[in-house]
Design a protein around this motif. Structure first.
Motif, PDB file in Angstrom:
ATOM      1  N   ALA A   1       0.825  -1.204   0.000  1.00 24.20           N
ATOM      2  CA  ALA A   1       0.000   0.000   0.000  1.00 24.20           C
ATOM      3  C   ALA A   1       0.862   1.258   0.000  1.00 24.20           C
ATOM      4  CB  ALA A   1      -0.916  -0.007   1.214  1.00 24.20           C
ATOM      5  N   ALA A   2       1.975   1.219   0.724  1.00 24.45           N
ATOM      6  CA  ALA A   2       2.855   2.383   0.759  1.00 24.45           C
ATOM      7  C   ALA A   2       3.516   2.619  -0.586  1.00 24.45           C
ATOM      8  CB  ALA A   2       3.916   2.194   1.843  1.00 24.45           C
ATOM      9  N   ARG A   3       3.742   1.529  -1.342  1.00 32.12           N
ATOM     10  CA  ARG A   3       4.422   1.648  -2.625  1.00 32.12           C
ATOM     11  C   ARG A   3       3.496   2.170  -3.716  1.00 32.12           C
ATOM     12  NH1 ARG A   3       6.145  -3.278  -2.770  1.00 32.12           N
ATOM     13  NH2 ARG A   3       4.542  -4.117  -4.138  1.00 32.12           N
ATOM     14  N   GLU A   4       2.197   1.950  -3.570  1.00 38.11           N
ATOM     15  CA  GLU A   4       1.253   2.336  -4.612  1.00 38.11           C
ATOM     16  C   GLU A   4       0.726   3.743  -4.366  1.00 38.11           C
ATOM     17  OE1 GLU A   4      -1.723  -0.643  -4.817  1.00 38.11           O
ATOM     18  OE2 GLU A   4      -0.421  -2.095  -5.825  1.00 38.11           O
ATOM     19  N   ALA A   5       0.917   4.597  -5.355  1.00 40.47           N
ATOM     20  CA  ALA A   5       0.478   5.988  -5.241  1.00 40.47           C
ATOM     21  C   ALA A   5      -1.046   6.058  -5.225  1.00 40.47           C
ATOM     22  CB  ALA A   5       1.031   6.793  -6.411  1.00 40.47           C
ATOM     23  N   PRO A   6      -1.602   7.107  -4.586  1.00 44.40           N
ATOM     24  CA  PRO A   6      -3.069   7.246  -4.551  1.00 44.40           C
ATOM     25  C   PRO A   6      -3.706   7.274  -5.935  1.00 44.40           C
ATOM     26  CG  PRO A   6      -2.045   8.720  -2.966  1.00 44.40           C
ATOM     27  CD  PRO A   6      -0.935   8.124  -3.772  1.00 44.40           C
ATOM     28  N   TRP A   7      -3.029   7.868  -6.925  1.00 41.90           N
ATOM     29  CA  TRP A   7      -3.616   7.935  -8.262  1.00 41.90           C
ATOM     30  C   TRP A   7      -3.766   6.549  -8.870  1.00 41.90           C
ATOM     31  CZ3 TRP A   7      -1.534   5.979 -12.686  1.00 41.90           C
ATOM     32  CH2 TRP A   7      -0.158   5.720 -12.717  1.00 41.90           C
TER      33      TRP A   7
END
Length: 336
Positions: free
Chosen positions: A154-160
């Motif tokens: 989750a930390a690696r995946e950007a909100p966009w």
């Protein structure tokens, strides 16, 4: 004492005759067939040449009874109905070309059909699993209850990226789009756009099979997800494409990227089955038919040219009802 060498021509037929080579060149250069299609037809011609070689038969001397016998042999050898159909299609095209070139006066493959293949039912997700996939959210990196792997992901995946994925899943399930229709959507309507979203009208305008355009409704959950995605998309660095759904490099998302992403999302959501884009289209159709019973409406929404294509979902609906009956009716259960 070693056995004498077996003559090479006793093990395999010699190289394909020039007529087959010329026909393949015709398919490659004049017809511009895809490499995969050329490879399948190449296999078909090798089978034909092998049969002719085994029977000492010239290519142009083949007759319908030969083709019928060879078709039966292919089936007996375990070749599937679809592969046999492709083989016959290659042979049929070859003899049609030979006829135009003046080598044969009849097409020995004309009218000969492959064995019928059983039509597997499309795989649809149960309603609860489809909803779970659409509503899935990655773990919060600060959530102490989340597993270390989930928090890292989750930390690696950007909100966009998360917003884009949710919008794609919602739209596939909400509107029953094909993957090509989804990926063909542009941000704005234009004469060059294959498709676009009308947020105000809650509709998706898409270019379907046979270059046929249709409009389908978009549900409220999908509209909300699309608005969130569009807000974040506008804040990204200038994209390289007008596509609605972009890759990390700012280009239109590809079918392979979509399939891989959906597979990952299904795994993260804990779904027990492999999920691909068309499964969400099947789920859309099956769940809509279960609720409405309106086959014609489902046909229009899916963009099917023939009602027979849509009728397969009535079998899914019956299958679902049969499962409910078997599980619930006291006289349906077998005694141990």
């Amino acid at each position: 004492m070693s056995a004498p060498d077996t003559p090479r021509d006793a093990l395999a037929p010699p190289a394909p005759p020039p007529l087959i080579v010329r026909h393949l060149d015709h398919l490659r250069i004049q017809r511009r067939l895809a490499e995969r299609t050329l490879a399948m037809y190449g296999d078909a011609f090798r089978r034909l040449h092998a049969f002719c070689h085994q029977e000492g038969l010239d290519l142009v001397a083949v007759r319908p009874h030969h083709v019928r016998g060879w078709t039966a042999r292919l089936h007996a050898q375990g070749l599937g109905p679809r592969s046999i159909a492709i083989t016959l299609a290659g042979w049929r095209g070859l003899y049609k070309w030979l006829g135009r070139e003046g080598w044969v006066h009849l097409n020995p493959v004309e009218g000969i059909k492959a064995p019928k293949a059983p039509k597997p039912l499309p795989k649809a997700l149960p309603v609860d699993q489809a909803v779970a996939l659409a509503e899935h959210r990655p773990a919060d990196p600060s959530d102490t209850a989340a597993s270390p792997a989930a928090a890292t992901r989750a930390a690696r995946e950007a909100p966009w990226l998360q917003a884009r994925d949710r919008a794609m899943v919602e739209l596939l399930y909400s509107s029953g789009l094909r993957s090509a229709e989804l990926l063909g959507l542009d941000v704005h309507a234009s004469p060059h756009a294959a498709g676009w979203i009308d947020l105000a009208g809650a509709e998706a305008h898409v270019l379907g099979k046979g270059s046929k355009r249709r409009s389908v409704p978009v549900g409220q959950a999908a509209l909300a997800a699309l608005r969130t995605w569009l807000d974040l998309r506008a804040a990204l660095s200038p994209p390289q494409d007008d596509a609605l759904f972009l890759s990390r490099l700012g280009r239109r998302l590809t079918p392979v990227q979509l399939r891989n992403r959906l597979k990952q999302l299904a795994q993260q959501a804990g779904l027990p089955t492999h999920v691909h884009p068309h499964m969400l289209r099947h789920s859309f159709a099956s769940h809509l038919l279960q609720s409405s019973g309106d086959l014609r409406a489902v046909q229009e929404l899916l963009g099917h040219a023939h009602i027979g294509t849509t009728q397969v979902y009535t079998k899914l609906d019956f299958q679902h009802l049969a499962q409910v009956y078997d599980a619930a009716h006291p006289r349906a259960r077998r005694k141990d």
